[in-house]
Design an enzyme around this catalytic site. Structure first.
Site, PDB file in Angstrom:
ATOM      1  N   SER A 111       6.772  -0.222 -11.622  1.00 39.90           N
ATOM      2  CA  SER A 111       6.478  -1.123 -10.096  1.00 39.90           C
ATOM      3  C   SER A 111       6.242  -2.733 -10.743  1.00 39.90           C
ATOM      4  CB  SER A 111       5.420  -0.475  -9.406  1.00 39.90           C
ATOM      5  OG  SER A 111       5.784  -0.934  -8.089  1.00 39.90           O
ATOM      6  N   HIS A 157       7.335   7.325  -5.714  1.00 38.99           N
ATOM      7  CA  HIS A 157       7.094   5.957  -6.299  1.00 38.99           C
ATOM      8  C   HIS A 157       5.787   6.569  -7.324  1.00 38.99           C
ATOM      9  CE1 HIS A 157       7.089   1.793  -6.923  1.00 38.99           C
ATOM     10  NE2 HIS A 157       5.491   1.717  -6.778  1.00 38.99           N
TER      11      HIS A 157
HETATM   12  C1  GTR Z   1       4.304  -2.691  -3.460  1.00 32.65           C
HETATM   13  C2  GTR Z   1       5.341  -3.828  -3.712  1.00 32.65           C
HETATM   14  C3  GTR Z   1       6.500  -3.321  -4.560  1.00 32.65           C
HETATM   15  C4  GTR Z   1       5.870  -2.931  -5.969  1.00 32.65           C
HETATM   16  C5  GTR Z   1       4.554  -1.950  -5.529  1.00 32.65           C
HETATM   17  C6  GTR Z   1       3.534  -1.608  -6.819  1.00 32.65           C
HETATM   18  O1  GTR Z   1       3.630  -2.930  -2.508  1.00 32.65           O
HETATM   19  O2  GTR Z   1       5.864  -3.944  -2.312  1.00 32.65           O
HETATM   20  O3  GTR Z   1       7.234  -4.446  -4.915  1.00 32.65           O
HETATM   21  O4  GTR Z   1       5.655  -3.723  -6.845  1.00 32.65           O
HETATM   22  O5  GTR Z   1       3.733  -2.689  -4.579  1.00 32.65           O
HETATM   23  O6  GTR Z   1       3.367  -2.470  -7.611  1.00 32.65           O
HETATM   24  O7  GTR Z   1       3.123  -0.494  -6.740  1.00 32.65           O
END
Ligand code: GTR
Length: 433
Positions: A273, A414
């Site tokens: 991420s 995710h």
């Molecule tokens: C979210 C963000 C993403 C991603 C994520 C993370 O809120 O919008 O770009 O980086 O966080 O790091 O878990």
């Protein structure tokens, strides 16, 4: 002042902020999840330089790579200071992996206090290293930052609890400080037995040790080591927080080069991420990372911004004004004006292998945009006679594809899971690391 008066003032300050802040006044485009609404766009070819001409030989690559890194640094992540800092290493622990299942003598746990110092100021980063107990030779090492402190990556009670800033939303965090209750809270992301059992070492450090993840005007964390080099209205091209995390990874590479049994010629950087964005930027800048892994890195990571699918430049800059430099804000809801895109970030790693992992339910990170970045970075690999990533449409889930640019679409959310690590390990083996 009376408590009620303080509360009243705080309330008015909030109302004033909500009504008059620039964010409240400007609406940003809602996220698009419809492939048919992806605009038509042109991408600069990864072999094309500022004069519009394409390079044609590997000898011309260092100059081209420098150009790609420079445009991404000045327009997006921010330029990091070049002046070195002193990196010193103190071993604070050396033992066997102790988990809930008992002590595992085949896995060695080492912890180091890594101190970065400059002009009388210093920052401490705790580095946790797991490695095979008795390696016949030096071993390759995966290095990745973690979100919640080293103690969150394993249930081993010997792992030091981070003392730096932690996100208050995470379990076991009180007043932005981690407590014992946070131990092991993200251990599924760090399958130590599998990684070390495959013959590799794995090293991790807390991203908050390098730079706390909130907007403080680019002052705290390692920014404080270079107070004269702050990103500001006058210097909108200087380093934001992702660039500090990436710079921190390079300092941890400096440290790993000094650690026994770690093969400095086989360092691999990995991240999930926001820390996947960070791993890519670290890999683009520092050729000591011989393999780079981006897991679900999305916007500002592997995903093409010009597709305007899922998280947009405006959305990321609004939620995380500290991640990128100030110049990047010029592209809020104006992706078509960007003279660059994220495929150039992937290409800047060439000819070193890079792996891009997406997840099928992670639409916010735009899996197809992540795949297409790899596809459009491929000419940089082909220049070296290597295969990049031919696919332009998503493969079936849970199948790894590609050449020196690897890709998979894991089924699910995710996250960073054991399936992902299995592919990273297989990819590292395939490329002789
Ligand atoms: C979210 C963000 C993403 C991603 C994520 C993370 O809120 O919008 O770009 O980086 O966080 O790091 O878990």
């Amino acid at each position: 002042m009376e408590r009620s008066m303080i509360l009243q003032r705080a309330l008015w300050a909030t109302v004033f902020f909500l009504v008059f802040s620039p964010d409240a006044m400007s609406q940003i485009r809602p996220p698009n999840y419809d492939e048919s609404l992806v605009p038509k766009f042109d991408l600069p070819h990864v072999l094309e330089g500022p004069d519009g001409k394409r390079i044609a030989s590997p000898e011309a690559w260092p100059g081209q790579r420098e150009y790609l890194v420079t445009i991404l640094a000045t327009q997006e992540y921010g330029i990091a200071p070049r002046e070195p800092v002193d990196v010193t290493l103190e071993k604070i622990d050396d033992g066997d992996y102790a988990s809930g299942d008992g002590v595992d003598q085949s896995i060695r746990r080492r912890q180091y206090a890594v101190t970065l110092a400059r002009n009388g100021r210093s920052v401490r980063i705790d580095l946790l290293v797991w490695s095979p107990r008795a390696p016949a030779k030096q071993v390759g090492c995966f290095l990745g930052l973690n979100f919640r402190g080293n103690q969150s990556t394993s249930d081993d009670p010997n792992v030091r609890i981070t003392t730096s800033w932690c996100d208050a939303r995470h379990p076991g965090v009180v007043n932005n400080r981690a407590t014992e209750a946070s131990r092991g809270s993200q251990e599924e992301r760090w399958p130590i037995r599998e990684i070390v059992g495959s013959g590799y070492a794995v090293a991790t450090a807390h991203y908050g040790d390098i730079d706390p993840d909130y907007d403080d005007g680019f002052e705290n964390g390692v920014h404080a080591l270079f107070p004269e080099f702050r990103c500001s209205i006058e210097h909108p091209d200087r380093w934001g927080t992702i660039a500090t995390w990436a710079w921190g990874l390079s300092r941890l590479a400096d440290a790993l080069e000094q650690i026994e049994h770690i093969d400095a010629a086989r360092l691999m950087v990995v991240g999930h991420s926001r820390l996947g964005k960070t791993a890519l930027w670290a890999g683009a800048n520092d050729a000591r990372f011989k393999l780079v892994v981006s897991n679900n890195s999305g916007c500002g990571g592997a995903a093409l911004s010009k597709r305007c699918y899922g998280e947009s430049v405006a959305a990321i800059n609004r939620s995380f004004p500290h991640w990128f430099n100030r110049n990047f804000r010029a592209y809020n809801d104006a992706e078509e004006t960007m003279p660059f895109d994220q495929h150039q970030l992937i290409a800047a790693i060439a000819p070193r292998p890079v792996y891009i992992a997406s997840a099928s339910l992670d639409r916010w990170a735009d899996p197809r945009g992540e795949l297409l970045s790899g596809h459009h970075a491929s000419p940089a690999y082909e220049l070296f006679g290597k295969e990049g990533l031919a696919a332009t449409s998503l493969p079936e889930v849970n199948r790894s594809i590609g050449g020196s640019i690897g890709y998979h679409l894991r089924e699910g959310e995710h996250d960073l899971l054991s399936y992902d690590w299995q592919q990273f390990i297989a990819f590292a083996r395939k490329h002789g690391l």
